[in-house]
Motif scaffolding. Structure first.
Motif, PDB file in Angstrom:
ATOM      1  N   ALA A   1      58.846  66.146  -7.438  1.00  8.54           N
ATOM      2  CA  ALA A   1      57.357  65.843  -7.862  1.00  8.54           C
ATOM      3  C   ALA A   1      57.103  64.193  -8.094  1.00  8.54           C
ATOM      4  O   ALA A   1      56.390  62.613  -7.646  1.00  8.54           O
ATOM      5  N   LYS A   2      57.781  64.154  -9.094  1.00  9.68           N
ATOM      6  CA  LYS A   2      57.566  62.839 -10.412  1.00  9.68           C
ATOM      7  C   LYS A   2      58.421  61.919  -9.792  1.00  9.68           C
ATOM      8  O   LYS A   2      57.981  60.539  -9.139  1.00  9.68           O
ATOM      9  N   GLU A   3      58.980  62.097  -8.908  1.00 13.40           N
ATOM     10  CA  GLU A   3      60.220  60.900  -8.531  1.00 13.40           C
ATOM     11  C   GLU A   3      59.233  60.532  -6.851  1.00 13.40           C
ATOM     12  O   GLU A   3      58.944  59.439  -6.737  1.00 13.40           O
ATOM     13  N   ILE A   4      58.781  61.586  -6.185  1.00 14.52           N
ATOM     14  CA  ILE A   4      57.740  61.392  -5.045  1.00 14.52           C
ATOM     15  C   ILE A   4      56.665  60.173  -5.533  1.00 14.52           C
ATOM     16  O   ILE A   4      56.198  59.025  -4.950  1.00 14.52           O
ATOM     17  N   ALA A   5      57.130  60.151  -6.149  1.00 19.18           N
ATOM     18  CA  ALA A   5      55.230  59.632  -6.902  1.00 19.18           C
ATOM     19  C   ALA A   5      55.905  58.169  -7.625  1.00 19.18           C
ATOM     20  O   ALA A   5      55.167  57.402  -7.355  1.00 19.18           O
ATOM     21  N   ILE A   6      56.938  58.395  -8.264  1.00 21.00           N
ATOM     22  CA  ILE A   6      57.029  57.082  -8.999  1.00 21.00           C
ATOM     23  C   ILE A   6      57.264  55.488  -7.320  1.00 21.00           C
ATOM     24  O   ILE A   6      57.019  54.734  -8.105  1.00 21.00           O
ATOM     25  N   ARG A   7      58.156  56.661  -7.323  1.00 20.94           N
ATOM     26  CA  ARG A   7      58.696  56.043  -5.251  1.00 20.94           C
ATOM     27  C   ARG A   7      57.725  55.325  -4.471  1.00 20.94           C
ATOM     28  O   ARG A   7      57.872  55.074  -3.735  1.00 20.94           O
ATOM     29  N   LYS A   8      55.986  55.416  -4.614  1.00 20.32           N
ATOM     30  CA  LYS A   8      54.623  55.058  -3.599  1.00 20.32           C
ATOM     31  C   LYS A   8      55.181  53.945  -3.314  1.00 20.32           C
ATOM     32  O   LYS A   8      54.271  53.571  -2.574  1.00 20.32           O
TER      33      LYS A   8
ATOM     34  N   GLU B   1      55.863  76.167  -3.926  1.00 19.62           N
ATOM     35  CA  GLU B   1      56.585  75.403  -4.315  1.00 19.62           C
ATOM     36  C   GLU B   1      57.044  73.793  -2.904  1.00 19.62           C
ATOM     37  O   GLU B   1      57.145  72.564  -3.124  1.00 19.62           O
ATOM     38  N   ILE B   2      57.427  74.221  -1.614  1.00 17.89           N
ATOM     39  CA  ILE B   2      57.862  74.290  -0.999  1.00 17.89           C
ATOM     40  C   ILE B   2      55.691  73.026  -0.535  1.00 17.89           C
ATOM     41  O   ILE B   2      56.531  71.600  -0.461  1.00 17.89           O
ATOM     42  N   ASN B   3      54.671  73.751  -0.884  1.00 17.48           N
ATOM     43  CA  ASN B   3      54.295  73.157  -0.312  1.00 17.48           C
ATOM     44  C   ASN B   3      52.838  72.073  -1.485  1.00 17.48           C
ATOM     45  O   ASN B   3      52.492  71.189  -0.930  1.00 17.48           O
ATOM     46  N   PHE B   4      53.501  72.359  -2.425  1.00 16.39           N
ATOM     47  CA  PHE B   4      53.230  71.144  -4.104  1.00 16.39           C
ATOM     48  C   PHE B   4      54.034  69.865  -3.363  1.00 16.39           C
ATOM     49  O   PHE B   4      53.463  69.216  -3.416  1.00 16.39           O
ATOM     50  N   LEU B   5      55.125  70.470  -3.049  1.00 14.52           N
ATOM     51  CA  LEU B   5      55.667  69.209  -2.831  1.00 14.52           C
ATOM     52  C   LEU B   5      55.079  67.879  -1.191  1.00 14.52           C
ATOM     53  O   LEU B   5      55.561  66.989  -1.081  1.00 14.52           O
ATOM     54  N   ILE B   6      54.881  68.479  -0.525  1.00 16.60           N
ATOM     55  CA  ILE B   6      54.242  68.688   0.802  1.00 16.60           C
ATOM     56  C   ILE B   6      53.046  67.958   0.137  1.00 16.60           C
ATOM     57  O   ILE B   6      52.389  66.604   0.723  1.00 16.60           O
ATOM     58  N   SER B   7      52.440  68.385  -0.482  1.00 18.69           N
ATOM     59  CA  SER B   7      50.721  67.903  -1.405  1.00 18.69           C
ATOM     60  C   SER B   7      51.113  65.995  -1.212  1.00 18.69           C
ATOM     61  O   SER B   7      50.650  65.367  -1.635  1.00 18.69           O
ATOM     62  N   GLU B   8      52.306  66.451  -3.013  1.00 17.60           N
ATOM     63  CA  GLU B   8      52.410  65.388  -3.344  1.00 17.60           C
ATOM     64  C   GLU B   8      52.856  64.352  -2.471  1.00 17.60           C
ATOM     65  O   GLU B   8      53.087  63.102  -2.562  1.00 17.60           O
ATOM     66  N   VAL B   9      53.133  64.178  -1.518  1.00 17.07           N
ATOM     67  CA  VAL B   9      53.547  63.472  -0.371  1.00 17.07           C
ATOM     68  C   VAL B   9      52.524  62.117  -0.411  1.00 17.07           C
ATOM     69  O   VAL B   9      51.928  61.054  -0.056  1.00 17.07           O
ATOM     70  N   TYR B  10      52.051  63.784   0.412  1.00 12.53           N
ATOM     71  CA  TYR B  10      50.035  63.051   1.076  1.00 12.53           C
ATOM     72  C   TYR B  10      49.376  62.560  -0.123  1.00 12.53           C
ATOM     73  O   TYR B  10      48.683  61.756   0.415  1.00 12.53           O
ATOM     74  N   LYS B  11      49.438  62.559  -0.919  1.00 13.15           N
ATOM     75  CA  LYS B  11      48.509  62.373  -1.997  1.00 13.15           C
ATOM     76  C   LYS B  11      49.015  60.728  -2.517  1.00 13.15           C
ATOM     77  O   LYS B  11      48.407  59.997  -2.720  1.00 13.15           O
ATOM     78  N   ASN B  12      50.416  60.889  -2.786  1.00  9.80           N
ATOM     79  CA  ASN B  12      51.290  59.470  -2.767  1.00  9.80           C
ATOM     80  C   ASN B  12      51.584  58.064  -2.206  1.00  9.80           C
ATOM     81  O   ASN B  12      51.887  57.177  -2.156  1.00  9.80           O
ATOM     82  N   TYR B  13      51.407  58.333  -0.041  1.00 13.13           N
ATOM     83  CA  TYR B  13      51.977  57.778   0.557  1.00 13.13           C
ATOM     84  C   TYR B  13      51.163  58.301   1.579  1.00 13.13           C
ATOM     85  O   TYR B  13      50.174  59.280   1.855  1.00 13.13           O
ATOM     86  N   LYS B  14      50.886  57.037   3.140  1.00 11.12           N
ATOM     87  CA  LYS B  14      49.877  56.986   4.035  1.00 11.12           C
ATOM     88  C   LYS B  14      51.116  57.777   4.959  1.00 11.12           C
ATOM     89  O   LYS B  14      51.950  57.557   5.406  1.00 11.12           O
ATOM     90  N   VAL B  15      50.726  59.280   5.487  1.00  5.58           N
ATOM     91  CA  VAL B  15      51.464  59.919   5.984  1.00  5.58           C
ATOM     92  C   VAL B  15      50.641  59.703   7.531  1.00  5.58           C
ATOM     93  O   VAL B  15      49.402  59.938   7.905  1.00  5.58           O
ATOM     94  N   VAL B  16      51.170  59.767   8.942  1.00  5.48           N
ATOM     95  CA  VAL B  16      50.490  59.551  10.316  1.00  5.48           C
ATOM     96  C   VAL B  16      50.172  61.230  10.540  1.00  5.48           C
ATOM     97  O   VAL B  16      49.915  62.065   9.682  1.00  5.48           O
ATOM     98  N   GLU B  17      48.630  61.417  11.304  1.00  5.37           N
ATOM     99  CA  GLU B  17      48.350  62.549  12.146  1.00  5.37           C
ATOM    100  C   GLU B  17      48.975  63.391  11.925  1.00  5.37           C
ATOM    101  O   GLU B  17      48.931  64.278  10.985  1.00  5.37           O
ATOM    102  N   ASN B  18      50.277  64.033  13.041  1.00  9.02           N
ATOM    103  CA  ASN B  18      51.113  64.873  13.026  1.00  9.02           C
ATOM    104  C   ASN B  18      52.269  64.622  12.895  1.00  9.02           C
ATOM    105  O   ASN B  18      53.040  64.683  13.591  1.00  9.02           O
ATOM    106  N   PRO B  19      52.557  64.932  10.921  1.00 19.66           N
ATOM    107  CA  PRO B  19      54.073  64.176  10.905  1.00 19.66           C
ATOM    108  C   PRO B  19      55.074  65.585  11.406  1.00 19.66           C
ATOM    109  O   PRO B  19      54.410  66.546  11.414  1.00 19.66           O
ATOM    110  N   GLU B  20      56.739  64.853  11.634  1.00 14.10           N
ATOM    111  CA  GLU B  20      57.063  66.285  11.937  1.00 14.10           C
ATOM    112  C   GLU B  20      57.860  66.051  10.362  1.00 14.10           C
ATOM    113  O   GLU B  20      58.511  65.838   9.657  1.00 14.10           O
ATOM    114  N   ILE B  21      58.026  67.894  10.154  1.00 10.42           N
ATOM    115  CA  ILE B  21      58.409  68.766   9.103  1.00 10.42           C
ATOM    116  C   ILE B  21      58.820  69.778   8.472  1.00 10.42           C
ATOM    117  O   ILE B  21      58.487  70.521   9.356  1.00 10.42           O
TER     118      ILE B  21
END
Length: 377
Positions: free
Chosen positions: A37-44, A68-88
């Motif tokens: 989660a921290k690396e996701i934020a550092i690299r935004k 844990e999976i949902n937490f990591l996905i939420s960190e991506v959404y928090k730090n990046y612009k994500v398209v409306e329907n991403p493939e996850i």
């Protein structure tokens, strides 16, 4: 558009053929999730485009809890612009996919499952030291297809002792479940793996290229008859079911790799995180990125385009070679390709260089013969 790959470096047990980075010790799992989660934020700051795909690979990502999976996905959404329907996508093993777990996952943002079946035969699974059995493989697909439309499964061919009939049965079993995407690889013997030792000691027979080549042709023929498009050397998908994550790699799009041993690419340089859980954790906790990078030279980029282009349905555009790399590279490519064109292993149509059906199984070897070394160095 770009993608994020998250490497989950844990497995229940080591498959005999695997040389990916993982640990069978779960001691540092909680710590690792927080570090990811921290690396996701550092690299935004590395991504100025929208994220189109999020891919959990490994290791065994299904080893993580849904929280844990949902937490990591939420960190991506928090730090990046994500398209409306991403493939996850979540890579998962059958033994982790109980009916209850599949139902839970269907309520999460995960919208694609990549399931590591490998074979529906008990003897193959035991030889490879897979954690699931044949009954679990079928049961999980039965449940998964109730809740997920976008499912991929992995199958391995060229296994010692696997007859053509057994291989056809494996493919047919996958088709009977209505799976829209299949990734299939020849069993390869990587150095320092348990499989390599078993072969050296005579406990397992060595895989034969001729058997693998025959299985590959059976695979291509059977899947194409059943409406699959052979869009990459090891990947077959029905229309609209190609893996967006993997297609991005092959088409040279940018991606960020999170976690130990994960690779990244920004169009000019390639990077890879350290393949050691303890050193990775230590670096992230100190707000450092444990990454090594290399700036790609013109010949590096040319070679990568040759390798990925020949492996895909899109082929190698001769026009693009000349435009991006110059006439010297184009002339070299055409010169090197002559023997393969003559032997009907490559063809040129509409200015696109592609392997023929006869050449497909040999694609990686052909590509390496077309590489240009140190042209611009």
């Amino acid at each position: 558009m770009s993608g994020i790959y998250i490497h989950i470096p844990f497995c229940k047990q080591a498959c005999h053929y695997c040389d990916f980075h993982f640990s069978t010790s779960m001691k540092k799992k909680d710590e690792m999730v927080l570090a990811l989660a921290k690396e996701i934020a550092i690299r935004k700051t590395e991504s100025d485009s929208e994220i189109e795909t999020i891919y959990f690979g490994g290791g065994t990502p299904s080893f993580l809890t849904n929280y844990e999976i949902n937490f990591l996905i939420s960190e991506v959404y928090k730090n990046y612009k994500v398209v409306e329907n991403p493939e996850i996508t979540l890579e998962a093993n059958p033994d982790d996919l109980s009916a209850e777990r599949i139902l839970e996952l269907s309520k999460s943002p995960i919208n694609r499952l990549s399931i590591g079946i490998q074979s529906f035969y008990e003897e193959d699974l035991k030889m490879m030291n897979r954690a699931h059995n044949s009954a679990e493989a079928k049961k999980c697909l039965e449940e998964a297809t109730k809740y997920f439309d976008n499912i991929s499964l992995d199958l391995i061919y060229g296994i010692p002792g696997m007859s053509d009939e057994m291989w056809r049965h494996n493919i047919q079993t996958a088709l009977d479940f209505g799976i829209p995407h299949i990734s299939s690889y020849a069993l390869t013997v990587e150095p320092k793996t348990a499989l390599s030792k078993l072969i050296q000691t005579g406990k397992v027979a060595e895989p034969q290229d001729e058997v693998a080549s025959n299985h590959f042709m059976i695979l291509v023929e059977t899947l194409q008859k059943n409406g699959f498009i052979h869009y990459e050397l090891s990947n077959f998908g029905k229309e609209k079911y190609f893996s967006k994550n993997n297609s991005a790699y092959w088409l040279g799009k940018k991606y960020i790799g999170i976690g130990p041993s994960a690779h990244s690419y920004d169009g000019e340089k390639r990077g890879w995180n350290i393949a050691n859980n303890s050193l990775y954790l230590k670096a992230i906790q100190n707000n450092e990125l444990p990454i090594e990078t290399e700036i790609l030279t013109v010949s590096d980029r040319y070679n990568e385009y040759i390798m990925t282009g020949l492996r895909t349905i899109w082929g190698v555009s001769l026009e693009r070679i000349e435009k991006e790399f110059g006439s010297e590279y184009l002339n070299y490519l055409l010169e090197q390709a002559q023997k393969f064109l003559k032997d009907d292993l490559l063809s040129i149509e509409n200015n696109i260089l592609k392997p023929t059906l006869k050449g497909k199984f040999l694609t990686d070897g052909i590509a390496s013969d077309l590489f240009y070394l140190n042209l611009d160095e």
